[in-house]
Motif scaffolding. Structure first.
Motif, mmCIF file in Angstrom:
data_model
loop_
_atom_site.group_PDB
_atom_site.id
_atom_site.type_symbol
_atom_site.label_atom_id
_atom_site.label_comp_id
_atom_site.label_asym_id
_atom_site.label_seq_id
_atom_site.Cartn_x
_atom_site.Cartn_y
_atom_site.Cartn_z
ATOM 1 N N SER A 221 22.305 24.535 -1.144
ATOM 2 C CA SER A 221 23.616 25.163 -1.006
ATOM 3 C C SER A 221 24.664 24.213 -0.449
ATOM 4 C CB SER A 221 23.521 26.399 -0.107
ATOM 5 O OG SER A 221 23.140 26.033 1.206
ATOM 6 N N THR A 222 24.244 23.107 0.163
ATOM 7 C CA THR A 222 25.204 22.175 0.754
ATOM 8 C C THR A 222 25.499 20.980 -0.154
ATOM 9 O OG1 THR A 222 23.428 21.029 1.952
ATOM 10 C CG2 THR A 222 24.558 22.812 3.092
ATOM 11 N N SER A 223 24.932 20.980 -1.349
ATOM 12 C CA SER A 223 25.202 19.891 -2.296
ATOM 13 C C SER A 223 26.650 19.950 -2.765
ATOM 14 C CB SER A 223 24.266 20.001 -3.499
ATOM 15 O OG SER A 223 24.634 19.098 -4.516
ATOM 16 N N ILE A 224 27.286 18.772 -2.864
ATOM 17 C CA ILE A 224 28.664 18.731 -3.357
ATOM 18 C C ILE A 224 28.721 18.509 -4.870
ATOM 19 C CG2 ILE A 224 29.541 17.854 -1.162
ATOM 20 C CD1 ILE A 224 29.845 15.099 -2.627
ATOM 21 N N TYR A 225 27.588 18.116 -5.456
ATOM 22 C CA TYR A 225 27.569 17.844 -6.897
ATOM 23 C C TYR A 225 26.132 17.915 -7.371
ATOM 24 C CZ TYR A 225 28.010 15.229 -11.312
ATOM 25 O OH TYR A 225 27.954 14.830 -12.627
ATOM 26 N N ASP A 226 25.882 18.720 -8.386
ATOM 27 C CA ASP A 226 24.551 18.816 -8.972
ATOM 28 C C ASP A 226 24.566 18.146 -10.334
ATOM 29 O OD1 ASP A 226 23.149 20.346 -6.927
ATOM 30 O OD2 ASP A 226 24.555 21.951 -7.440
ATOM 31 N N LYS A 227 23.790 17.110 -10.441
ATOM 32 C CA LYS A 227 23.807 16.235 -11.606
ATOM 33 C C LYS A 227 22.666 16.630 -12.535
ATOM 34 C CE LYS A 227 23.454 11.167 -12.395
ATOM 35 N NZ LYS A 227 24.796 10.861 -12.894
#
Length: 237
Positions: A221-227
């Motif tokens: 939930s704290t990821s700024i970008y999911d690649k």
């Protein structure tokens, strides 16, 4: 226009083209984000680890294709066309060239494409590629006011490319690839819990790139970008 083999002397021009045309988010966690990319491109070209072909006009590099043989496939690392020359068929010309090379060597084609690069993804689908798998990575922004010491342990070659193997002081059980300027790619195949992310937020500055399969639901939930990267294949033989 013709496709010609590019010598190592083109490394700077290829690097400039990649940096100009690619979104930097696509390149996070790879050597292609390093400011020393030209050194890496020159090395792999000189060592024949990958092939580089391009379209050049009046000494200007208009487009380039980079590929290597891997796992019984001819793997396309990059096809890049300068934005000044897009829409006139240069990408199709380069792809046709690669298809011919694959046929001559009895290989099928493979490539990886970031899901955010919708234009490229749709173009590859239209030219006969099919999705066969995917990889997911999550990116976290780290901003420590009192970072711990990063311990580097590499030979000069990696340093020349802007890549290092490293661990964090007092966290020796964690191993990272560090890609300049400040991206940490976690190598350990371990579950990343919130408590670990909290520790890393207090020890390093920059970006942390983690295989999403290793993340707990809470930490995702704290990821700024999911690649999301798709592996695509095209049967030639």
């Amino acid at each position: 226009m013709k496709v010609e083999k590019l010598s190592p002397d083109y490394a700077n021009k290829i690097s400039t083209l990649y940096n100009t045309e690619y979104e930097q988010l696509y390149l996070l966690g790879t050597v292609y984000q390093s400011p020393k990319l030209a050194n890496y491109l020159k090395f792999i070209c000189e060592e024949n680890l990958e092939e580089f072909f391009g379209i050049v006009q009046n000494e200007e590099l208009m487009a380039v294709v980079q590929y290597r043989e891997a796992d019984r496939y001819l793997h396309i690392t990059h096809i890049v066309v300068s934005s000044s020359y897009q829409g006139i068929g240069l990408g199709k010309l380069l792809l046709s060239w690669v298809i011919k090379q694959a046929e001559l060597n009895g290989l099928n084609l493979s490539l990886d494409v970031d899901s955010c690069n919708v234009k490229a993804f749709n173009w590859y689908l239209a030219t006969g590629f099919e999705v066969c798998g995917e990889s997911r990575f999550s990116v976290f922004k780290l901003d420590s006011k009192n970072p711990s010491l990063v311990k580097f342990h590499d030979n000069q070659k990696y340093i020349d490319f802007g890549i290092s193997n490293a661990h964090i002081e007092d966290m020796a059980d964690l191993e990272f690839f560090v890609i300049e300027p400040s991206t940490f790619l976690l190598k350990n195949p371990m579950l990343v819990e919130e408590i670990l992310l909290d520790k890393l937020h207090n020890t390093i500055n920059g970006f942390l790139v983690v295989d999403s399969n290793s993340l707990s639901k809470e930490s995702m939930s704290t990821s700024i970008y999911d690649k999301l990267v798709f592996r695509m294949l095209k049967n030639i033989i």
